[in-house]
Design a protein around this motif. Structure first.
Motif, PDB file in Angstrom:
ATOM      1  N   VAL A  52       0.832  -1.205   0.000  1.00 28.12           N
ATOM      2  CA  VAL A  52       0.000   0.000   0.000  1.00 28.12           C
ATOM      3  C   VAL A  52       0.869   1.259   0.000  1.00 28.12           C
ATOM      4  O   VAL A  52       0.563   2.241  -0.674  1.00 28.12           O
ATOM      5  CB  VAL A  52      -0.951  -0.008   1.218  1.00 28.12           C
ATOM      6  CG1 VAL A  52      -1.650   1.342   1.358  1.00 28.12           C
ATOM      7  CG2 VAL A  52      -1.987  -1.106   1.070  1.00 28.12           C
ATOM      8  N   GLU A  84      -7.290   6.366  -1.251  1.00 21.32           N
ATOM      9  CA  GLU A  84      -5.997   5.708  -1.404  1.00 21.32           C
ATOM     10  C   GLU A  84      -4.850   6.595  -0.926  1.00 21.32           C
ATOM     11  O   GLU A  84      -3.828   6.088  -0.453  1.00 21.32           O
ATOM     12  CB  GLU A  84      -5.785   5.294  -2.857  1.00 21.32           C
ATOM     13  CG  GLU A  84      -6.701   4.163  -3.298  1.00 21.32           C
ATOM     14  CD  GLU A  84      -6.432   3.728  -4.719  1.00 21.32           C
ATOM     15  OE1 GLU A  84      -5.555   4.346  -5.376  1.00 21.32           O
ATOM     16  OE2 GLU A  84      -7.083   2.784  -5.194  1.00 21.32           O
ATOM     17  N   GLN A 122      -4.828   6.028   2.749  1.00 19.56           N
ATOM     18  CA  GLN A 122      -4.308   4.693   3.026  1.00 19.56           C
ATOM     19  C   GLN A 122      -2.791   4.655   2.884  1.00 19.56           C
ATOM     20  O   GLN A 122      -2.084   4.085   3.724  1.00 19.56           O
ATOM     21  CB  GLN A 122      -4.942   3.668   2.075  1.00 19.56           C
ATOM     22  CG  GLN A 122      -6.411   3.401   2.354  1.00 19.56           C
ATOM     23  CD  GLN A 122      -7.027   2.470   1.317  1.00 19.56           C
ATOM     24  OE1 GLN A 122      -6.358   2.081   0.348  1.00 19.56           O
ATOM     25  NE2 GLN A 122      -8.288   2.128   1.504  1.00 19.56           N
TER      26      GLN A 122
END
Length: 435
Positions: A372, A382, A385
């Motif tokens: 990630v 995202e 994240q």
């Protein structure tokens, strides 16, 4: 239950019944056809017989291995000499997370049919397989019957024993490199005598045995091996952070698999292996001892270990170890680095252990978090994240750097590489006479 062929056999009867509205004389032919079709179907159903004509067994290891592909073998046979079209469905335990396997085959006479599938348990514990379900057709394939063969069986899921068996097999075949392991038996180092052999240009002069050289009239060198009967302690943090999953298993289960393989390798090399688990209090303690019996004691203890929903107390765990383990030992501390007060406790008590022993802090990195942190975000979620993943990685790196600055050995590897990395570090430290 009628098969498609059975329905097709009855279909002309429906057409004949419809035609009798225009040609009444067809009633007799329709009745005869329908009677013959029903006789054939009933005869096929009778010839199919009931479930008592079959036998089914399931074979597997008495101890299944956690996080590994365990083979399950089904064997089905019949008491008849004919060929039978058969479907077989097994019932593995629901927590194994596998769909109920369904197989289609033909039984040829009394010759047994056998097949295998694999289950991959994700938690240790006691589980139960269900029954074996069969569905088969009569010889004319007009009727399908089904039944259940009682095959309920309990099974225990232990830490990964398959990796231990594979290690043992490859060790006997001198093929440990296939596991990613370095040579497990290190000659030319240490101080315990191993054997005499002819001198080679690469040997040190101080290794020459002059008495043997004089007897044989050619240079002979002494070969040593690393010392045996050294003490190894596997210390497992079973606090709340070890409950967090990596892929489909908890961190603690990866650690248990690694500790078990370490115990097998260490006892095989003549070393003494011990075990300690702790959370906010010490949970279990197994003093170092030699032999395969010690390995099986570790296996039974690790089978029952569960993570606790509390913060680990390094002070209590490592201080207890320091009191009990007076002899020098390689101490592998399996834990999760979370920083804060716990990190200060870890550094303080590991430093105290280092005065007498050789501590090694072993941690698991999460490949998903690393992935990630490296991905290219395409939306706001995202981005967040990625930022969170990078923060976790940075905090972890700071904790590792702090330990290293205090002279503490560390090992930080992905979960799926943990067992092999631990064994390689153990062999490296043993071969370099750090123990």
């Amino acid at each position: 239950m009628l098969t498609l062929r059975g329905f097709l056999l009855l279909l002309p009867a429906a057409l004949l019944i419809a035609l009798t509205a225009f040609t009444p004389w067809l009633w007799a032919a329709t009745a005869v056809y329908l009677l013959l079709a029903c006789v054939l179907i009933l005869l096929d159903r009778y010839q199919a017989r009931d479930i008592s004509r079959f036998q089914a067994t399931r074979q597997h290891d008495s101890k299944l291995s956690l996080g590994a592909d365990n083979p399950i073998t089904l064997t089905v046979s019949q008491r008849d000499a004919r060929t039978t079209h058969l479907w077989v469905r097994d019932e593995p335990p629901d927590p194994f997370g596998v769909a109920e396997p369904l197989f289609e085959t033909h039984l040829h006479g009394r010759e047994p049919w056998q097949t295998s599938y694999h289950v991959r348990p994700r938690r240790r514990g006691d589980y139960t397989f269900g029954d074996v379900h069969l569905r088969w057709q009569g010889p004319l394939q007009l009727w399908t019957r089904q039944g259940t063969i009682t095959a309920v069986a309990s099974v225990k899921v232990y830490p990964n024993l398959l990796s231990v068996r594979r290690y043992d097999l490859l060790l006997r075949q001198n093929r440990l490199q296939e596991l990613g392991l370095r040579t497990a038996r290190l000659f030319g180092q240490g101080s315990e005598f191993e054997r005499l052999r002819e001198y080679t240009p690469d040997d040190e002069f101080r290794r020459i045995n002059w008495k043997a050289t004089a007897r044989r009239h050619r240079p002979v060198t002494v070969e040593y091996q690393t010392e045996r009967s050294q003490n190894i302690m596997a210390v497992l943090d079973v606090g709340r952070m070890m409950q967090s999953p990596v892929a489909d298993m908890a961190k603690l289960d990866y650690v248990i698999n690694a500790a078990l393989l370490l115990g097998y390798v260490a006892t095989g090399m003549g070393d003494k292996i011990g075990l300690l688990t702790f959370a906010d209090e010490v949970q279990t303690m197994l003093s170092p001892a030699q032999g395969r019996g010690q390995f099986y004691k570790m296996l039974e203890l690790l089978y029952r270990v569960e993570a606790q929903p509390v913060e680990p107390s390094y002070r209590r765990g490592l201080a207890y170890l320091a009191r009990k383990q007076r002899k020098r030992a390689l101490i592998l501390i399996f834990t999760d680095l979370s920083g804060g007060q716990g990190m200060d406790e870890l550094i303080q008590h590991v430093s105290l252990l280092a005065k007498r022993s050789l501590p090694l802090v072993v941690t698991i990195s999460d490949p998903d978090i690393t992935a990630v942190s490296r991905q290219k975000p395409t939306n706001t979620a995202e981005v967040y994240q990625q930022a969170a993943a990078q923060q976790l990685i940075d905090e972890r790196q700071v904790a590792l750097d702090t330990l290293r600055r205090h002279g503490v050995l560390t090992l930080d590897v992905p979960a799926n590489e943990l067992s092999i990395a631990v064994i390689n570090r153990y062999l490296s430290l043993k071969g370099s006479q750090r123990l």
